[in-house]
Structures are given as structure tokens and as C-alpha cells.
Design a protein around this motif. Structure first.
Motif, PDB file in Angstrom:
ATOM      1  N   TRP A  40       0.868  -1.173  -0.116  1.00 64.08           N
ATOM      2  CA  TRP A  40      -0.023   0.084  -0.065  1.00 64.08           C
ATOM      3  C   TRP A  40       0.902   1.318  -0.163  1.00 64.08           C
ATOM      4  O   TRP A  40       0.320   2.507   0.054  1.00 64.08           O
ATOM      5  CB  TRP A  40      -0.891   0.112   1.352  1.00 64.08           C
ATOM      6  CG  TRP A  40      -2.245  -0.823   1.019  1.00 64.08           C
ATOM      7  CD1 TRP A  40      -2.172  -2.325   0.821  1.00 64.08           C
ATOM      8  CD2 TRP A  40      -3.597  -0.443   1.019  1.00 64.08           C
ATOM      9  NE1 TRP A  40      -3.477  -2.824   0.768  1.00 64.08           N
ATOM     10  CE2 TRP A  40      -4.210  -1.757   0.898  1.00 64.08           C
ATOM     11  CE3 TRP A  40      -4.135   0.537   1.228  1.00 64.08           C
ATOM     12  CZ2 TRP A  40      -5.670  -1.714   0.841  1.00 64.08           C
ATOM     13  CZ3 TRP A  40      -5.701   0.763   1.193  1.00 64.08           C
ATOM     14  CH2 TRP A  40      -6.283  -0.365   1.134  1.00 64.08           C
ATOM     15  N   THR A  52      -2.100   3.842  -0.071  1.00 67.10           N
ATOM     16  CA  THR A  52      -2.804   3.892  -1.248  1.00 67.10           C
ATOM     17  C   THR A  52      -2.879   2.355  -1.667  1.00 67.10           C
ATOM     18  O   THR A  52      -1.829   1.905  -1.758  1.00 67.10           O
ATOM     19  CB  THR A  52      -2.610   4.726  -2.457  1.00 67.10           C
ATOM     20  OG1 THR A  52      -2.797   5.943  -2.041  1.00 67.10           O
ATOM     21  CG2 THR A  52      -3.551   4.574  -3.684  1.00 67.10           C
ATOM     22  N   TYR A  59      -7.848   4.887  -0.936  1.00 67.04           N
ATOM     23  CA  TYR A  59      -6.980   5.510  -0.289  1.00 67.04           C
ATOM     24  C   TYR A  59      -7.386   5.734   1.258  1.00 67.04           C
ATOM     25  O   TYR A  59      -8.478   5.416   1.444  1.00 67.04           O
ATOM     26  CB  TYR A  59      -7.044   6.970  -0.697  1.00 67.04           C
ATOM     27  CG  TYR A  59      -6.212   8.163   0.041  1.00 67.04           C
ATOM     28  CD1 TYR A  59      -4.956   8.491   0.073  1.00 67.04           C
ATOM     29  CD2 TYR A  59      -6.981   8.708   1.113  1.00 67.04           C
ATOM     30  CE1 TYR A  59      -4.084   9.222   0.925  1.00 67.04           C
ATOM     31  CE2 TYR A  59      -6.164   9.694   2.060  1.00 67.04           C
ATOM     32  CZ  TYR A  59      -4.958  10.049   1.894  1.00 67.04           C
ATOM     33  OH  TYR A  59      -4.308  10.801   2.687  1.00 67.04           O
TER      34      TYR A  59
END
Length: 163
Positions: A40, A52, A59
Motif C-alpha cells: 500500500w 494507497t 486511499y
């Protein structure tokens, strides 16, 4: 044959297991920790940490606020969404109160749009202590929400007050 299956199972587990880092935030005076998978691409922000999803469609951020800076942090959250073209539909607003990891958690959720189309938007307030809250900001395309909901749930399950 059995060792081939064992090897394949190990390979599959190794490729589907995502390493995660534990973030204490904010770094100058940690009030909370959260585990976010490396995939992420988590990074530190002024008040916390953001990430993200690997597919770029979801997000999430965690910001810390106290009594003295709560208004500023909330203003910054909504300014960030606006700067990124995220527009909530006020008629879709839903509020909820619950607990998360034993702490009070209030959320505001909306349907809305961004430059790519329909999105889900959420802002949550998590009571870490009488002095500190974590503000959780969430924004995902409809496809991203479906694909990443399990990952978001796993991240949320790890947030706790800093030791």
C-alpha cells in the motif's frame, strides 16, 4: 507429488502474504500505531500516515488530533479531499457510531465522485484517549472498494493507542 504440492502451497502463501510495517504516528509524539501492508506504499504525513492500495483505487489515512488542533486537522482532511477532486453528495451522508478495537468510533460516509467517476468517501473519528483522537479518511472508487474492503478491514483492525 506430495512435496510438489507442499512446495506449491508454500510458494502461493509467500506470494499472497503481504509484509506490513507498523507505524507509530505522528512520529514526533506517537499517539497511535497501525499496521499497513508495504504494497500500500504507506508514508508519513504532517499529522499521521497515509497509504494507497496496490491497485491505486483505495486511499486511507490516519491523522492524530487533540483539543488544540482538531479543527485544523479536520479542515485539512476536507481540503485534501477537495484538492483531489473528491466531491461528496450531501444527500447521501450517513452517520454511525460503533466501537473499533474497543474504542469509540464515529463515522460519516458519503457517495460521491472524483475525476474518474463514482467513489465512496468516509471520515471517521476514533477516540484513542480523553486527549487524543485519530481521524480516519477513506476514499475509494466503487471497484476499489469492492476489491480492497478486506485489506481496509485488516488495517483498521490493527489501529490502537501507542504504548
Amino acid at each position: 507429488m506430495k512435496s510438489l504440492l507442499t512446495g506449491f502451497a508454500f510458494l502461493l502463501a509467500a506470494t499472497t502474504t503481504s509484509l506490513a510495517a507498523t507505524f507509530s504516528f505522528p512520529s514526533d509524539d506517537p499517539a497511535a500505531t497501525v499496521d499497513i501492508p508495504d504494497a500500500w506504499q504507506p508514508s508519513e504525513t504532517d499529522y499521521g500516515v497515509e497509504a494507497t492500495s496496490e491497485d491505486g483505487n483505495t486511499y486511507i489515512s490516519f491523522d492524530i488530533a487533540g483539543e488544540s488542533d482538531m479543527d485544523q486537522v479536520m479542515t485539512d482532511v476536507f481540503a485534501f479531499l477537495e484538492q483531489n477532486g473528491v466531491v461528496p453528495d450531501p444527500a447521501s451522508q450517513k452517520e454511525s457510531k460503533d466501537t473499533l478495537n474497543g474504542m469509540p468510533f464515529e463515522t460519516l460516509d458519503w457517495s460521491g465522485t472524483d475525476a474518474d467517476g463514482p467513489v465512496s468517501i468516509g471520515v471517521g473519528i476514533l477516540g484513542l484517549s480523553p486527549e487524543k483522537i485519530a481521524i480516519v479518511t477513506y476514499w475509494a472508487s466503487k471497484e476499489g472498494e469492492a476489491a480492497n474492503m478486506e485489506g481496509v478491514g485488516k488495517i483498521l483492525a490493527t489501529i490502537k493507542p501507542a504504548p
